[in-house]
Design a protein around this motif. Structure first.
Motif, PDB file in Angstrom:
ATOM      1  N   TYR A  21       0.835  -1.213   0.000  1.00 20.15           N
ATOM      2  CA  TYR A  21       0.000   0.000   0.000  1.00 20.15           C
ATOM      3  C   TYR A  21       0.866   1.258   0.000  1.00 20.15           C
ATOM      4  O   TYR A  21       0.548   2.239  -0.670  1.00 20.15           O
ATOM      5  CB  TYR A  21      -0.927   0.027   1.212  1.00 20.15           C
ATOM      6  CG  TYR A  21      -2.060  -0.967   1.177  1.00 20.15           C
ATOM      7  CD1 TYR A  21      -2.815  -1.173   0.022  1.00 20.15           C
ATOM      8  CD2 TYR A  21      -2.378  -1.712   2.304  1.00 20.15           C
ATOM      9  CE1 TYR A  21      -3.855  -2.085   0.001  1.00 20.15           C
ATOM     10  CE2 TYR A  21      -3.417  -2.621   2.290  1.00 20.15           C
ATOM     11  CZ  TYR A  21      -4.161  -2.799   1.134  1.00 20.15           C
ATOM     12  OH  TYR A  21      -5.190  -3.700   1.123  1.00 20.15           O
ATOM     13  N   LEU A  61      -4.138   4.601  -5.170  1.00 14.32           N
ATOM     14  CA  LEU A  61      -5.289   4.137  -4.402  1.00 14.32           C
ATOM     15  C   LEU A  61      -6.120   5.335  -3.962  1.00 14.32           C
ATOM     16  O   LEU A  61      -6.154   5.691  -2.789  1.00 14.32           O
ATOM     17  CB  LEU A  61      -4.831   3.324  -3.190  1.00 14.32           C
ATOM     18  CG  LEU A  61      -3.980   2.099  -3.510  1.00 14.32           C
ATOM     19  CD1 LEU A  61      -3.364   1.533  -2.237  1.00 14.32           C
ATOM     20  CD2 LEU A  61      -4.819   1.051  -4.214  1.00 14.32           C
ATOM     21  N   ILE A 108      -7.499   3.196  -8.511  1.00 15.40           N
ATOM     22  CA  ILE A 108      -7.711   1.819  -8.071  1.00 15.40           C
ATOM     23  C   ILE A 108      -8.691   1.793  -6.902  1.00 15.40           C
ATOM     24  O   ILE A 108      -8.469   2.420  -5.873  1.00 15.40           O
ATOM     25  CB  ILE A 108      -6.373   1.152  -7.686  1.00 15.40           C
ATOM     26  CG1 ILE A 108      -5.463   1.060  -8.915  1.00 15.40           C
ATOM     27  CG2 ILE A 108      -6.622  -0.244  -7.100  1.00 15.40           C
ATOM     28  CD1 ILE A 108      -4.076   0.520  -8.631  1.00 15.40           C
ATOM     29  N   HIS A 109      -9.774   1.055  -7.098  1.00 16.76           N
ATOM     30  CA  HIS A 109     -10.826   0.929  -6.087  1.00 16.76           C
ATOM     31  C   HIS A 109     -10.565  -0.245  -5.145  1.00 16.76           C
ATOM     32  O   HIS A 109     -10.847  -0.171  -3.960  1.00 16.76           O
ATOM     33  CB  HIS A 109     -12.176   0.753  -6.794  1.00 16.76           C
ATOM     34  CG  HIS A 109     -13.301   0.393  -5.893  1.00 16.76           C
ATOM     35  ND1 HIS A 109     -13.888   1.304  -5.052  1.00 16.76           N
ATOM     36  CD2 HIS A 109     -13.943  -0.783  -5.704  1.00 16.76           C
ATOM     37  CE1 HIS A 109     -14.863   0.702  -4.377  1.00 16.76           C
ATOM     38  NE2 HIS A 109     -14.907  -0.554  -4.750  1.00 16.76           N
ATOM     39  N   LYS A 137       0.396   4.034  -2.910  1.00 17.95           N
ATOM     40  CA  LYS A 137      -0.529   4.969  -2.263  1.00 17.95           C
ATOM     41  C   LYS A 137      -1.141   6.009  -3.194  1.00 17.95           C
ATOM     42  O   LYS A 137      -2.324   6.307  -3.080  1.00 17.95           O
ATOM     43  CB  LYS A 137       0.133   5.637  -1.063  1.00 17.95           C
ATOM     44  CG  LYS A 137       1.271   6.565  -1.415  1.00 17.95           C
ATOM     45  CD  LYS A 137       1.921   7.146  -0.171  1.00 17.95           C
ATOM     46  CE  LYS A 137       3.162   7.874  -0.593  1.00 17.95           C
ATOM     47  NZ  LYS A 137       4.258   7.680   0.289  1.00 17.95           N
ATOM     48  N   LEU A 140      -7.761  -3.681  -4.325  1.00 19.56           N
ATOM     49  CA  LEU A 140      -6.473  -4.311  -4.587  1.00 19.56           C
ATOM     50  C   LEU A 140      -6.370  -5.582  -3.745  1.00 19.56           C
ATOM     51  O   LEU A 140      -6.289  -5.516  -2.518  1.00 19.56           O
ATOM     52  CB  LEU A 140      -5.340  -3.343  -4.231  1.00 19.56           C
ATOM     53  CG  LEU A 140      -3.926  -3.770  -4.557  1.00 19.56           C
ATOM     54  CD1 LEU A 140      -3.745  -3.976  -6.055  1.00 19.56           C
ATOM     55  CD2 LEU A 140      -2.937  -2.713  -4.053  1.00 19.56           C
TER      56      LEU A 140
END
Length: 102
Positions: free
Chosen positions: A61, A68, A73-74, A65, A76
């Motif tokens: 993450y 996201l 990106i919704h 970061k 992962l």
């Protein structure tokens, strides 16, 4: 550059011995051709040595970061392994309840 390519580039910083980034967006509601919102990452790296599963995810993450965020990106799904743990394949992703019906 696509979100998939950007994610691959960011995860290269973990020096993976194996890296797969799979765009699973087509299996989710609201999909349209070219949509990039749901990804599965399968990564094998010594960078995970001594880390618990949640710490491995946090490491990924941290690298991803800026990808996201809303409109990027919704979701992962992460499968992070040490080389000694890698068996050659990761579990299949579950079906989405809101997936387009064939």
């Amino acid at each position: 550059m696509s979100l998939e390519q950007l994610l691959i580039e960011k995860l290269q910083t973990l020096n993976p011995t194996h890296l797969e980034v799979v765009n699973e967006s087509a299996g989710h509601g609201g999909y349209f051709p070219g949509k990039e919102s749901h990804f599965k990452v399968i990564i094998v790296s010594e960078a995970f040595a001594g880390l618990r599963l949640v710490q491995r995810h946090q490491k990924i993450y941290a690298e991803a970061k800026d990808l996201l965020s809303p409109g990027k990106i919704h979701a992962l799904a992460i499968h992070a392994y040490l080389p000694s743990e890698w068996q050659g394949q990761a579990p299949a992703s579950p079906e989405c309840a809101h997936a387009p019906k064939a």
